[in-house]
Every structure is written in C-alpha cells, then in structure tokens.
Design a protein around this motif. Sequence first.
Motif, PDB file in Angstrom:
ATOM      1  N   SER A  35      -2.721  -8.341  16.152  1.00 13.84           N
ATOM      2  CA  SER A  35      -1.514  -7.665  15.698  1.00 13.84           C
ATOM      3  C   SER A  35      -0.735  -7.167  16.898  1.00 13.84           C
ATOM      4  CB  SER A  35      -1.870  -6.498  14.770  1.00 13.84           C
ATOM      5  OG  SER A  35      -2.679  -5.559  15.443  1.00 13.84           O
ATOM      6  N   PRO A 170       0.702  -3.963   0.120  1.00 13.04           N
ATOM      7  CA  PRO A 170       0.179  -4.439   1.398  1.00 13.04           C
ATOM      8  C   PRO A 170       0.581  -3.483   2.511  1.00 13.04           C
ATOM      9  CG  PRO A 170       2.118  -5.703   0.786  1.00 13.04           C
ATOM     10  CD  PRO A 170       1.823  -4.790  -0.368  1.00 13.04           C
ATOM     11  N   PRO A 199      -5.080  -3.914   3.575  1.00 16.64           N
ATOM     12  CA  PRO A 199      -4.852  -5.077   4.430  1.00 16.64           C
ATOM     13  C   PRO A 199      -4.432  -6.265   3.571  1.00 16.64           C
ATOM     14  CG  PRO A 199      -6.916  -4.004   4.998  1.00 16.64           C
ATOM     15  CD  PRO A 199      -6.436  -3.347   3.734  1.00 16.64           C
ATOM     16  N   ASP A 201      -5.147  -9.375   3.260  1.00 18.43           N
ATOM     17  CA  ASP A 201      -6.127 -10.231   2.598  1.00 18.43           C
ATOM     18  C   ASP A 201      -6.773  -9.514   1.410  1.00 18.43           C
ATOM     19  OD1 ASP A 201      -7.355  -8.458   4.329  1.00 18.43           O
ATOM     20  OD2 ASP A 201      -8.948  -9.836   4.932  1.00 18.43           O
ATOM     21  N   GLU A 202      -7.078  -8.221   1.564  1.00 18.68           N
ATOM     22  CA  GLU A 202      -7.669  -7.461   0.459  1.00 18.68           C
ATOM     23  C   GLU A 202      -6.676  -7.288  -0.688  1.00 18.68           C
ATOM     24  OE1 GLU A 202      -9.450  -3.787   1.610  1.00 18.68           O
ATOM     25  OE2 GLU A 202     -10.330  -4.626   3.453  1.00 18.68           O
TER      26      GLU A 202
END
Length: 337
Positions: A35, A170, A199, A201-202
């Motif tokens: 990041s 998100p 996050p 993806d979660e």
Amino acid sequence: MSDARLVFERNPVWRQETDPIRRQAWDRAEVVVGSAEPEVISGHLAAGSADLPWGVLLPQEGVPIGGSETGYALDPYLAFNVIGPRADEVLGRRQIRRALAGAIDREGVAELAARVDPGWTAHPAWSIVPTGNDGHHVRERPPVAAPGESGRTLAEAGWTGEHKLIAVCPAVPPYPEITRSCAQDLARIGVSVVVTELPLDEYRELLDDPARAREGAWDLACTSWSPSWCHDNARVFLQPLFQSSDWRGTANCGQYGTPRVDGLINDALNTVDPRESAARWGALEQEPIEDCAIVLLLFRSPKGASRRSSRLRDAIALPASGHAVDLVNVRPADVEA
C-alpha cells in the motif's frame, strides 16, 4: 517500494493466428504488492520507476480517458439486508427503508465525496441507471425529509429504537467517510448505526455470501455497481441488483426480490424489439425505487485518465473494472504495432 512482487509472464501456448484481436506487446509485467499514498505512487510514475497504478485510480482532470463513453457508476449506494434475523421487524419493511433513505442528505454526501476523492465527479443519484448510460431515465427528485418527519414515519412503521444497525464498508476512501456521514444522518432520527470498515478482501467475501446476510452479519452495506457496457444497458444494473438470486457471489447482496420484479425482468429479457425492450426496462426501474430496495447515493466517474508513465500509450480504461487500465491494449510509447 515493497520488495514483494507479482510477476506475469507471456503465455507460452498463445498463438497470434488463433487470437487476431490481442497482441503480446510485453515480455513480462511486475506488480508491486503493498500500500502507498497516491502522492507516493504519482512520484514513482513521474520518475519512471513505475508505469501504471494498480488497484487505485489517479485521475488527471482534463486528460481524455480514451475508448468509448465510459458512463457513470452507481457509486456508492446502500444495500439493505432484507433476509437477516430481524428483517421482518426492521429492514424487511418498506416504510422503514423509506424513512431511513429519506433521512440521508445526498447533496451532502456528494460534497463530502468531492472533498475526499477530488479526482472523481460526483452527483446525487435519483435513479438506478446512472447518467452517461443509454438506460438512464431522469427520475423525480424526492425531498430530503426533516428529522422529525422521518422519525414519525419510522414510529408509524413499527420502529421502536431498540435495534442497532451494523453498516459495513471497504476501508478505502471515500467509502468509510460516506458511510459515517450516512450514520450521522440516521442518528438524527434516532437510529443507531455501528460502522465497520473491512479490508477489501474481507468486505467482498462478506457481501458475496448470502448465508452471512441470513445470519445477520450486517444490516447496511456501502457498495457500488459499474456498467459492463454503456449502450442499451439498463439490464446491466437492474437484473443483477434486483433479480432474486441466492447463490454465492450474487450482486444482490441484500437478497431483495419480489415475484413482480422477477416477472418484469423476465418480460424485458424476452422482448425482441429494442424499443419495446428499452421501454420495459425503463418501467421496471421504478419498481425497486418505489420499494426502496436500496438507498441511492451517488453517480461517480473519474474526471480524466489515470496517471501513467510517459513510456506508455493506449492505456484505455475498463468501466466494469473500476476504470482500471486494460493491460491487453497498453503499448510502449515508442512501438508502433
């Protein structure tokens, strides 16, 4: 920059004679995993130590995006979980959904998004199909309800104030800021909202699984939908977002669905005449709006093409992929073919 890399190399079995559309212009592509702030990424692009941003858009105002008209995205909207354990007494009731939607200041959300993410144009959304898409229809703009009015509507619909709603988003600007702004608007009418940033993806894993919605893992979700194509495309928004579908990965994450809407979608899909089909999709759009299936918030589109290094050309945006660059078309600036 991070030392972690994803390396993409040429497919050894690809053949030009069997794929006349694409080209193999590159030997390999390396993606830096990690990041970084937009300013840091822009610095690497300007210095030539990177060529393209990946997973983040860095719009340049006034620089043409390239390709065809991209259209705006419904970005974001609030999805209601209508199948959770408390759906029958809370979000499964249309009057409660309407009262919640009426309390949110979309003009204020648009101003907030413009401050947080200035590379994007943002307009309040009053329809499901955004401007810049063939399927767009101008819809009546409802007034923002006064807190007292929304509070009375909630009480009349059976809201007792005992429930605390879970809103997920998100952890990527401007979604946390927008979700918190909506939570503040709802607090003014006596609705308590807990905002959970996840996050990416979660977050996607959560919304992709109808079983998690059924368990009541979330009540509101700040999410978005981009057009896969921009011509004759009311279907691109209305079918995936509102047709009954309980499989994993469905776009209808809150599991809204009615026999009437499903029937209207099937009628539109089975209509051969383009003009009649467009009319059917346009009439269908009003149904989930009247039912307040979702809270329409913003239409957004990048103000210009994303930053890239001077070594590249033909970096064309893909609207369906969040305006990410189509790597198949990217060419070295000094190579003609």
